[in-house]
Write a protein that holds these residues in place. Structure first.
Motif, short mmCIF file in Angstrom:
data_model
loop_
_atom_site.label_atom_id
_atom_site.label_comp_id
_atom_site.label_asym_id
_atom_site.label_seq_id
_atom_site.Cartn_x
_atom_site.Cartn_y
_atom_site.Cartn_z
N THR A 16 0.82 -1.20 0.00
CA THR A 16 0.00 0.00 0.00
C THR A 16 0.86 1.26 0.00
O THR A 16 0.53 2.26 -0.65
N GLU A 17 1.97 1.21 0.72
CA GLU A 17 2.88 2.36 0.70
C GLU A 17 3.49 2.52 -0.68
O GLU A 17 3.68 3.65 -1.16
N HIS A 21 -8.70 11.59 -1.52
CA HIS A 21 -10.07 11.80 -1.06
C HIS A 21 -10.74 10.45 -0.78
O HIS A 21 -10.30 9.42 -1.29
N GLY A 22 -11.80 10.47 0.00
CA GLY A 22 -12.53 9.24 0.20
C GLY A 22 -13.32 9.19 1.49
O GLY A 22 -13.50 10.20 2.18
N VAL A 23 -13.78 7.98 1.80
CA VAL A 23 -14.59 7.71 2.99
C VAL A 23 -14.09 6.40 3.60
O VAL A 23 -13.91 5.41 2.87
N PRO A 24 -13.86 6.34 4.91
CA PRO A 24 -13.41 5.09 5.52
C PRO A 24 -14.51 4.03 5.55
O PRO A 24 -15.70 4.35 5.63
N GLY A 25 -14.10 2.79 5.45
CA GLY A 25 -15.01 1.64 5.56
C GLY A 25 -14.22 0.46 6.05
O GLY A 25 -12.99 0.43 5.96
N ASP A 26 -14.89 -0.55 6.56
CA ASP A 26 -14.14 -1.60 7.24
C ASP A 26 -13.23 -2.40 6.32
O ASP A 26 -12.31 -3.07 6.79
N TYR A 27 -13.44 -2.33 5.00
CA TYR A 27 -12.53 -3.04 4.11
C TYR A 27 -11.36 -2.17 3.65
O TYR A 27 -10.50 -2.64 2.90
N ASN A 28 -11.32 -0.90 4.05
CA ASN A 28 -10.20 -0.07 3.64
C ASN A 28 -9.47 0.61 4.80
O ASN A 28 -8.55 1.39 4.59
N LEU A 29 -9.84 0.31 6.04
CA LEU A 29 -9.29 1.04 7.18
C LEU A 29 -7.78 0.85 7.31
O LEU A 29 -7.04 1.83 7.52
N THR A 30 -7.29 -0.36 7.20
CA THR A 30 -5.85 -0.57 7.33
C THR A 30 -5.11 0.04 6.14
O THR A 30 -3.95 0.47 6.29
N LEU A 37 -5.94 2.84 4.76
CA LEU A 37 -5.84 4.28 5.03
C LEU A 37 -4.72 4.61 6.00
O LEU A 37 -4.25 5.76 6.03
N ASP A 38 -4.27 3.62 6.78
CA ASP A 38 -3.17 3.87 7.70
C ASP A 38 -1.89 4.30 6.97
O ASP A 38 -0.99 4.88 7.59
N HIS A 39 -1.81 4.02 5.68
CA HIS A 39 -0.58 4.28 4.93
C HIS A 39 -0.62 5.60 4.16
O HIS A 39 0.38 5.96 3.53
N VAL A 40 -1.73 6.32 4.18
CA VAL A 40 -1.83 7.55 3.39
C VAL A 40 -0.83 8.60 3.89
O VAL A 40 0.02 9.08 3.12
N ILE A 41 -0.92 8.97 5.14
CA ILE A 41 -0.06 10.04 5.68
C ILE A 41 1.41 9.63 5.73
O ILE A 41 2.29 10.42 5.33
N PRO A 42 1.75 8.40 6.17
CA PRO A 42 3.16 8.00 6.15
C PRO A 42 3.78 8.02 4.74
O PRO A 42 5.01 8.11 4.61
N SER A 43 2.95 7.95 3.71
CA SER A 43 3.46 7.98 2.34
C SER A 43 3.62 9.40 1.81
O SER A 43 3.96 9.60 0.64
N GLY A 44 3.35 10.39 2.67
CA GLY A 44 3.54 11.78 2.26
C GLY A 44 2.34 12.42 1.62
O GLY A 44 2.46 13.46 0.96
N LEU A 45 1.17 11.83 1.83
CA LEU A 45 -0.06 12.36 1.24
C LEU A 45 -0.99 12.87 2.34
O LEU A 45 -0.90 12.48 3.49
N GLU A 46 -1.89 13.73 1.95
CA GLU A 46 -2.90 14.26 2.86
C GLU A 46 -4.18 13.48 2.69
O GLU A 46 -4.59 13.17 1.56
#
Length: 582
Positions: free
Chosen positions: A8-9, A24-33, A35-44
């Motif tokens: 994912t990173e 952009h997006g909306v959290p859901g139980d199939y994408n929560l983990t 989303l943990d990689h968005v900010i560490p990858s340098g994205l907002e």
């Protein structure tokens, strides 16, 4: 680089390398983990109010930054977004849609999980991807970790080169699976196919011959010009030939409207009725054509093929002959040749409207007590616009009114000429304003980096996606909104049912929306400016207010209009519509 990183990173860092700075997006139980990689990858991370709005916002972001991205959950999330993704496909916006899916083993067994049809079949996990295959240009299901990085690179490349959305499925059990970080050392190949040298030279000779021999030419710039990366070359062609140049509604804002040989939107109605001139043209150069009914005044402005050079993404057509070729390198060679040889001056230059002369003669003598009329409102608003602005005009009276704008140099206008999904523009404004903020230091010379984001939207369309005002406020984006309150769906009233109840909308207190959506009235770090105007005098006082025209924060003006008022362009187009019934 050595070592390994989560898949994912890899995905997010690869996207960041293309210029993306926000997801952009909306959290859901199939994408929560995931989303943990968005900010560490340098994205907002931008959490939107729903998936449809998130996809609209990613589209607006992409039209400014060159690529956008959205993350949704499997099934319910991705299907909520599919209307917006289809619009991105229709109007050529490069958006990457990432879907978090259930673990592979459960998919293989057809387990009856939530967000499926619970049929007990593996087909439950294939249906949504099949739907997305119809509205994206490339798809990848990352079920094989060995090939996943290559699949990611492939779809991102197609997204950018074709300027259309792509679709990536990422199962939960592969979110943290490791891949070699060294794979990021290899840059994405974003170069179009290389032309055959002999073919390129031959096509160049044909184009130069037609251009040099033209007695009554026209250049027609359409929306595909910017999507195909041909804007700068097109402007160079316009300057070197000095040919009369027009645009379509969808192509508006691509060309420098201050050029003396630019003559506005080519139409067959009103002030821009160029029919008599165009019908006698011996050469029309049509770049990036998008021949929808709305974009061509019900096909009246589609050029005569027998006299037209048509430049598409990966082909050039002259009359009936079509060459599969990269237009950019051909145009570059054509411009170089014309620069050296010089283009003969047109002996009888047509009498067509000049945009800057029109701007200089715009009426300013309305009485301060006069109420607005859309016939002159939009052109007069041209005086408010300035270089670097990003202007969004919602489907309906604002979109038609925006055709009357006379734009300064380096102005971007976002409108819709194909999909026309009412409600698109408010979320797209959020995305565009964020993209404007994210213009990098290397792009700081672009006027948009110092410009404003300005939305013109009707009351009915605002009610479609009003929640995204909260995302604008939450992210403290600098946005100006002119909300046209004409008490309902005016464009629908003008098409059919002017007094019918189905064209009404609820009477909202629009200027209270910022407070409801979280804005602090006394904030100094994110100021809120609100006003309601009904007359020219009231509007002029706001236009002269420095806090409004050059300030920060959210500035929202409710502009009161008559229920069935519209500009002449829309009225004439609707007359054609009622005749065509299409």
């Amino acid at each position: 680089m050595s070592g390994e990183i989560p898949l994912t990173e890899y995905l997010f860092r690869r996207l960041r390398s293309t210029g993306l700075r926000a997801v952009h997006g909306v959290p859901g139980d199939y994408n929560l983990t995931l989303l943990d990689h968005v900010i560490p990858s340098g994205l907002e991370w931008v959490g939107n109010c729903n998936e449809l709005n998130a996809a609209y916002a990613a589209d607006g972001y992409a039209r400014i930054k060159g690529i956008g991205a959205i993350v949704t959950t499997f099934g319910v999330g991705e299907l909520s977004a599919i209307n917006a993704i289809a619009g991105s496909y229709a109007e050529m916006a490069p958006v990457v849609h990432i879907v978090g899916t259930p673990v592979r083993a459960l998919q293989e067994k057809g387990v009856k999980l939530h967000h499926t049809f619970c049929s007990g079949s593996k087909r439950d996990y294939e249906l949504f991807a099949e739907m997305y295959a119809k509205v994206t240009v490339a798809q990848a299901d990352l079920v094989d970790i060995e090939h996943a990085p290559g699949e990611i690179d492939r779809v991102i490349r197609e997204c950018i080169l074709q300027s259309r959305p792509v679709y990536i499925q990422l199962p939960m059990d592969l979110v943290d699976a490791k891949v070699p970080v060294s794979l990021l050392d290899q840059e994405l190949d974003l170069k179009p196919a290389v032309n055959d040298v002999a073919l390129q030279s031959g096509v160049c000779d044909i184009l130069v011959h037609r251009i040099m021999g033209a007695k009554q030419p026209l250049i027609l710039v359409d929306g595909g010009t910017s999507r195909y990366g041909l804007s700068k070359l097109t402007e160079a062609l316009v300057k070197v030939t000095n040919f009369p140049t027009t645009t379509t509604p969808f192509g508006k804002g691509i060309m420098d409207e201050t050029l003396p040989n630019f003559h506005g939107i080519y139409a067959t109605v009103g002030d821009h009725d160029y029919t008599s001139y165009v019908n006698s043209c011996d050469l029309i150069i049509n770049i990036g054509p998008v021949h929808s009914n709305v974009n061509t005044y019900y096909f009246a402005t589609v050029p005569d093929k027998t006299v037209t050079i048509t430049i598409e993404r990966d082909s050039i057509q002259v009359g009936e002959r079509i060459w599969k070729i990269s237009p950019a390198s051909v145009l570059d060679q054509v411009i170089s040749t014309l620069t050296k040889e010089g283009v003969p001056k047109i002996e009888t230059y047509p009498t067509l409207p000049n945009m800057q002369q029109t701007l200089a003669t715009l009426p300013t003598n309305n009485s301060p007590a006069d109420r607005f009329a859309q016939t002159n409102f939009w052109r007069r608003m041209s005086r408010f616009l300035r270089s670097g602005d990003i202007i969004l005009t919602e489907t309906g009276t604002p979109s038609m009114g925006g055709r009357d704008f006379i734009l300064p140099q380096n102005t971007t206008i976002i409108n819709s000429a194909v999909w026309l999904s009412i409600g698109f523009m408010l979320p797209a404004t959020q995305g565009a304003a964020l993209a404007q903020r994210h213009l990098s230091a290397s792009e700081s010379q672009r006027p948009a980096a110092q410009g404003r984001t300005i939305l013109f939207q009707g009351d009915g369309s605002f009610q479609m996606t009003a929640q995204e005002l909260s995302t604008i406020i939450r992210n403290r984006l600098d946005v100006i909104i002119f909300l046209i309150n004409n008490n309902g769906y005016t464009i629908e009233r003008l098409i059919h049912g002017p007094e019918e109840h189905y064209n009404d909308v609820a009477s909202w207190r629009y200027l209270e929306a910022p407070s409801f959506f979280g804005a602090e009235a006394t904030s100094t770090s994110y100021p809120i400016f609100k006003a309601k105007v009904s007359t020219w005098g009231e509007l002029d006082r706001i236009m002269d207010d420095r806090e409004f025209h050059s300030g920060k924060g959210l500035r929202m003006v409710e502009v009161m209009m008559e229920m069935q008022d519209c500009n002449d362009t829309l009225r004439l187009l609707l007359d054609i519509y009622k005749t065509k019934k299409g």
